[in-house]
Scaffold this motif. Structure first.
Motif, PDB file in Angstrom:
ATOM      1  N   THR A  71       0.845  -1.211   0.000  1.00 10.94           N
ATOM      2  CA  THR A  71       0.000   0.000   0.000  1.00 10.94           C
ATOM      3  C   THR A  71       0.876   1.256   0.000  1.00 10.94           C
ATOM      4  OG1 THR A  71      -0.184   0.305   2.421  1.00 10.94           O
ATOM      5  CG2 THR A  71      -1.780  -1.190   1.383  1.00 10.94           C
ATOM      6  N   LEU A  72       2.163   1.072   0.311  1.00 10.02           N
ATOM      7  CA  LEU A  72       3.102   2.201   0.326  1.00 10.02           C
ATOM      8  C   LEU A  72       3.916   2.246  -0.972  1.00 10.02           C
ATOM      9  CD1 LEU A  72       4.196   1.668   4.033  1.00 10.02           C
ATOM     10  CD2 LEU A  72       2.835   3.600   3.190  1.00 10.02           C
ATOM     11  N   GLY A  73       3.472   1.473  -1.969  1.00 10.96           N
ATOM     12  CA  GLY A  73       4.084   1.587  -3.293  1.00 10.96           C
ATOM     13  C   GLY A  73       5.130   0.547  -3.632  1.00 10.96           C
ATOM     14  N   ALA A  74       5.387  -0.391  -2.708  1.00  8.90           N
ATOM     15  CA  ALA A  74       6.414  -1.399  -2.976  1.00  8.90           C
ATOM     16  C   ALA A  74       5.863  -2.523  -3.850  1.00  8.90           C
ATOM     17  CB  ALA A  74       6.929  -1.978  -1.660  1.00  8.90           C
ATOM     18  N   ASN A  75       6.758  -3.179  -4.564  1.00 11.62           N
ATOM     19  CA  ASN A  75       6.411  -4.394  -5.304  1.00 11.62           C
ATOM     20  C   ASN A  75       6.798  -5.585  -4.435  1.00 11.62           C
ATOM     21  OD1 ASN A  75       5.472  -3.001  -7.602  1.00 11.62           O
ATOM     22  ND2 ASN A  75       7.601  -2.590  -8.144  1.00 11.62           N
ATOM     23  N   VAL A  76       5.798  -6.225  -3.884  1.00 16.71           N
ATOM     24  CA  VAL A  76       6.019  -7.147  -2.771  1.00 16.71           C
ATOM     25  C   VAL A  76       5.733  -8.592  -3.164  1.00 16.71           C
ATOM     26  CG1 VAL A  76       5.340  -7.694  -0.392  1.00 16.71           C
ATOM     27  CG2 VAL A  76       5.302  -5.312  -1.170  1.00 16.71           C
ATOM     28  N   THR A  77       6.600  -9.484  -2.692  1.00 16.10           N
ATOM     29  CA  THR A  77       6.303 -10.913  -2.720  1.00 16.10           C
ATOM     30  C   THR A  77       6.218 -11.368  -1.266  1.00 16.10           C
ATOM     31  OG1 THR A  77       7.575 -11.167  -4.760  1.00 16.10           O
ATOM     32  CG2 THR A  77       7.032 -13.175  -3.560  1.00 16.10           C
ATOM     33  N   VAL A  78       5.040 -11.847  -0.869  1.00 17.04           N
ATOM     34  CA  VAL A  78       4.903 -12.386   0.492  1.00 17.04           C
ATOM     35  C   VAL A  78       5.114 -13.891   0.398  1.00 17.04           C
ATOM     36  CG1 VAL A  78       3.454 -10.589   1.510  1.00 17.04           C
ATOM     37  CG2 VAL A  78       2.364 -12.423   0.232  1.00 17.04           C
ATOM     38  N   THR A  79       5.939 -14.436   1.274  1.00 18.40           N
ATOM     39  CA  THR A  79       6.253 -15.860   1.177  1.00 18.40           C
ATOM     40  C   THR A  79       5.968 -16.573   2.486  1.00 18.40           C
ATOM     41  OG1 THR A  79       8.571 -15.664   1.898  1.00 18.40           O
ATOM     42  CG2 THR A  79       8.133 -15.350  -0.457  1.00 18.40           C
ATOM     43  N   ASP A  80       5.532 -17.803   2.366  1.00 24.80           N
ATOM     44  CA  ASP A  80       5.368 -18.681   3.515  1.00 24.80           C
ATOM     45  C   ASP A  80       5.206 -20.097   2.983  1.00 24.80           C
ATOM     46  OD1 ASP A  80       4.902 -19.713   6.157  1.00 24.80           O
ATOM     47  OD2 ASP A  80       4.160 -17.737   6.739  1.00 24.80           O
ATOM     48  N   LEU A  81       4.898 -21.013   3.879  1.00 31.29           N
ATOM     49  CA  LEU A  81       4.746 -22.412   3.487  1.00 31.29           C
ATOM     50  C   LEU A  81       3.465 -22.612   2.683  1.00 31.29           C
ATOM     51  CD1 LEU A  81       5.832 -23.981   6.885  1.00 31.29           C
ATOM     52  CD2 LEU A  81       7.194 -23.794   4.803  1.00 31.29           C
ATOM     53  N   GLU A  82       3.400 -23.758   2.025  1.00 31.34           N
ATOM     54  CA  GLU A  82       2.263 -24.118   1.184  1.00 31.34           C
ATOM     55  C   GLU A  82       0.926 -23.932   1.905  1.00 31.34           C
ATOM     56  OE1 GLU A  82       0.433 -24.732  -1.905  1.00 31.34           O
ATOM     57  OE2 GLU A  82       2.467 -25.457  -2.271  1.00 31.34           O
ATOM     58  N   GLU A  83       0.871 -24.371   3.161  1.00 30.77           N
ATOM     59  CA  GLU A  83      -0.433 -24.378   3.866  1.00 30.77           C
ATOM     60  C   GLU A  83      -0.938 -22.974   4.213  1.00 30.77           C
ATOM     61  OE1 GLU A  83       2.680 -26.018   6.893  1.00 30.77           O
ATOM     62  OE2 GLU A  83       2.250 -26.153   4.752  1.00 30.77           O
ATOM     63  N   LEU A  84      -0.091 -21.967   4.045  1.00 33.78           N
ATOM     64  CA  LEU A  84      -0.549 -20.598   4.334  1.00 33.78           C
ATOM     65  C   LEU A  84      -0.896 -19.810   3.077  1.00 33.78           C
ATOM     66  CD1 LEU A  84       1.789 -20.229   7.287  1.00 33.78           C
ATOM     67  CD2 LEU A  84      -0.606 -19.557   7.410  1.00 33.78           C
ATOM     68  N   GLN A  85      -0.706 -20.417   1.921  1.00 39.58           N
ATOM     69  CA  GLN A  85      -0.927 -19.690   0.670  1.00 39.58           C
ATOM     70  C   GLN A  85      -2.381 -19.240   0.519  1.00 39.58           C
ATOM     71  OE1 GLN A  85       1.654 -18.753  -1.559  1.00 39.58           O
ATOM     72  NE2 GLN A  85       2.810 -19.437   0.211  1.00 39.58           N
ATOM     73  N   GLU A  86      -3.297 -20.098   0.924  1.00 39.25           N
ATOM     74  CA  GLU A  86      -4.714 -19.761   0.756  1.00 39.25           C
ATOM     75  C   GLU A  86      -5.081 -18.515   1.566  1.00 39.25           C
ATOM     76  OE1 GLU A  86      -8.869 -19.674   2.014  1.00 39.25           O
ATOM     77  OE2 GLU A  86      -7.254 -20.377   3.305  1.00 39.25           O
ATOM     78  N   LEU A  87      -4.603 -18.484   2.815  1.00 43.25           N
ATOM     79  CA  LEU A  87      -4.873 -17.323   3.673  1.00 43.25           C
ATOM     80  C   LEU A  87      -4.222 -16.059   3.094  1.00 43.25           C
ATOM     81  CD1 LEU A  87      -6.033 -16.127   6.295  1.00 43.25           C
ATOM     82  CD2 LEU A  87      -3.967 -16.894   7.485  1.00 43.25           C
ATOM     83  N   LEU A  88      -2.994 -16.193   2.604  1.00 38.96           N
ATOM     84  CA  LEU A  88      -2.312 -15.047   1.989  1.00 38.96           C
ATOM     85  C   LEU A  88      -3.100 -14.530   0.786  1.00 38.96           C
ATOM     86  CD1 LEU A  88       1.447 -16.152   2.158  1.00 38.96           C
ATOM     87  CD2 LEU A  88       0.441 -14.156   3.274  1.00 38.96           C
ATOM     88  N   MET A  89      -3.579 -15.449  -0.039  1.00 36.87           N
ATOM     89  CA  MET A  89      -4.338 -15.043  -1.230  1.00 36.87           C
ATOM     90  C   MET A  89      -5.610 -14.295  -0.849  1.00 36.87           C
ATOM     91  SD  MET A  89      -2.394 -16.116  -3.591  1.00 36.87           S
ATOM     92  CE  MET A  89      -3.320 -15.997  -5.092  1.00 36.87           C
ATOM     93  N   VAL A  90      -6.292 -14.804   0.167  1.00 38.01           N
ATOM     94  CA  VAL A  90      -7.528 -14.159   0.636  1.00 38.01           C
ATOM     95  C   VAL A  90      -7.227 -12.733   1.080  1.00 38.01           C
ATOM     96  CG1 VAL A  90      -9.236 -14.166   2.517  1.00 38.01           C
ATOM     97  CG2 VAL A  90      -8.726 -16.280   1.290  1.00 38.01           C
ATOM     98  N   ASN A  91      -6.152 -12.565   1.851  1.00 38.73           N
ATOM     99  CA  ASN A  91      -5.830 -11.237   2.367  1.00 38.73           C
ATOM    100  C   ASN A  91      -5.340 -10.287   1.283  1.00 38.73           C
ATOM    101  OD1 ASN A  91      -6.709 -11.473   4.998  1.00 38.73           O
ATOM    102  ND2 ASN A  91      -4.821 -12.462   5.675  1.00 38.73           N
ATOM    103  N   ILE A  92      -4.638 -10.829   0.308  1.00 43.89           N
ATOM    104  CA  ILE A  92      -4.214  -9.991  -0.821  1.00 43.89           C
ATOM    105  C   ILE A  92      -5.457  -9.486  -1.560  1.00 43.89           C
ATOM    106  CG2 ILE A  92      -3.160 -10.068  -3.124  1.00 43.89           C
ATOM    107  CD1 ILE A  92      -0.961 -11.863  -1.890  1.00 43.89           C
ATOM    108  N   GLU A  93      -6.382 -10.407  -1.790  1.00 39.10           N
ATOM    109  CA  GLU A  93      -7.606 -10.052  -2.499  1.00 39.10           C
ATOM    110  C   GLU A  93      -8.432  -9.016  -1.738  1.00 39.10           C
ATOM    111  OE1 GLU A  93     -10.578 -13.247  -4.063  1.00 39.10           O
ATOM    112  OE2 GLU A  93      -8.522 -13.754  -4.676  1.00 39.10           O
ATOM    113  N   ASN A  94      -8.553  -9.225  -0.428  1.00 34.29           N
ATOM    114  CA  ASN A  94      -9.353  -8.318   0.409  1.00 34.29           C
ATOM    115  C   ASN A  94      -8.814  -6.897   0.410  1.00 34.29           C
ATOM    116  OD1 ASN A  94     -10.986 -10.389   1.119  1.00 34.29           O
ATOM    117  ND2 ASN A  94     -10.187 -10.654   3.197  1.00 34.29           N
ATOM    118  N   ASN A  95      -7.516  -6.745   0.181  1.00 30.50           N
ATOM    119  CA  ASN A  95      -6.890  -5.425   0.322  1.00 30.50           C
ATOM    120  C   ASN A  95      -6.330  -4.883  -0.985  1.00 30.50           C
ATOM    121  OD1 ASN A  95      -6.996  -5.024   3.386  1.00 30.50           O
ATOM    122  ND2 ASN A  95      -6.112  -7.075   3.196  1.00 30.50           N
TER     123      ASN A  95
END
Length: 214
Positions: A71-95
Motif C-alpha cells: 500500500t506504500l508503493g512497494a512491489n512485494v512478494t509475500v512468502t510462507d509455506l504451502e499451507e498458508l498460501q490460501e490465507l495469503l491469497m484471501v488477504n491480498i484479495e481483500n486489500n
C-alpha cells in the motif's frame, strides 16, 4: 469450521484500514502477531523509502507486513509455506484496492533454493520469525542466499522470556553476526501508538567484505 476466520483491522495513516483475515485453527502463521503490527506501522513512518522497491516478506503468515508495504508503493512478494498460501491469497484479495505497488504470494521454504526470488530484494521483511530452534539454520541460509550487498533486512521480534526463547534468540543473533551487521532501531522511531518495550526492530545488512570477491 477450521476455515472460519476472524478479521483483524489494521488502521492506516493514509486511508482505509487493512482487513486481515485470521484463522482460528492452523498454528502460528494464522494470526496477526503484535510484532507484525509494530513492523507494519513502522513502515508507514516512511523511515524506509518503499515506493517502486522490490520487497520480500519471509514467514509472512497473514501477509500483514507485506500488504502494508504494497500500500506504500512497494512491489512485494509475500512468502510462507504451502499451507498458508490460501490465507495469503484471501488477504491480498481483500486489500487489493488499497495497493499502490503490487503484491503476490509464493511458497518459500527456508533453506531451499531461492533462484526465483532473484535479483536480491531491496528489502526483506520479517516479523516474529525466530521461535523454533530447528528453523534457525535454514532461515539464516535463506537470508544469506537472498540478501545482496544493498539489501536491507528489517527484523521485528517480540522478546520472549519463556522457556528456551531467550537462548534461541541469543543463538540466532550470534549466528547472524557472522555474516551480517545489526543495528537496533530506537523505540522513539517506532510508530507512536504501535510500539512496545519488548518488541524490537533491527536492521540487518550484509557485512561488506573489503577487497574480497563475493
Amino acid at each position: 469450521a477450521a476455515m472460519a476466520g476472524f478479521v483483524r483491522e489494521l488502521e492506516r495513516r493514509g486511508g482505509p484500514a487493512l482487513r486481515l483475515e485470521q484463522r482460528a485453527a492452523g498454528g502460528v502463521g494464522c494470526v496477526v502477531w503484535d510484532a507484525a503490527l509494530v513492523l507494519a506501522k513502522f513502515l508507514e513512518t516512511g523511515a524506509c523509502p518503499l515506493a517502486r522497491r522490490y520487497v520480500l516478506e519471509l514467514g509472512a503468515g497473514t501477509g500483514a507486513v507485506g500488504i502494508m508495504a504494497a500500500t506504500l508503493g512497494a512491489n512485494v512478494t509475500v512468502t510462507d509455506l504451502e499451507e498458508l498460501q490460501e490465507l495469503l491469497m484471501v488477504n491480498i484479495e481483500n486489500n487489493e484496492h488499497l495497493v499502490t505497488g503490487s503484491v503476490r504470494a509464493k511458497v518459500l521454504k527456508w533453506g531451499e533454493d531461492v533462484t526465483e526470488f532473484q535479483p536480491p530484494p531491496d528489502y526483506i521483511l520479517m516479523a516474529d520469525c525466530i521461535y523454533y530452534e530447528e528453523s534457525l539454520e535454514p532461515l539464516l541460509k535463506t537470508l544469506k542466499d537472498l540478501a545482496g550487498p544493498e539489501t536491507c533486512i528489517l527484523c521485528c521480534y517480540e522478546q520472549r522470556t519463556m522457556g528456551k526463547n531467550p537462548e534461541i534468540e541469543r543463538k540466532y543473533f550470534e549466528l547472524l553476526q557472522r555474516d551480517f551487521e545489526l543495528e537496533k532501531i530506537p523505540l522513539d522511531k517506532h510508530d507512536e501508538e504501535y510500539r512496545s518495550e519488548d518488541i524490537h526492530i533491527v536492521t540487518i545488512h550484509r557485512k561488506q567484505t573489503v577487497g574480497a570477491f563475493p
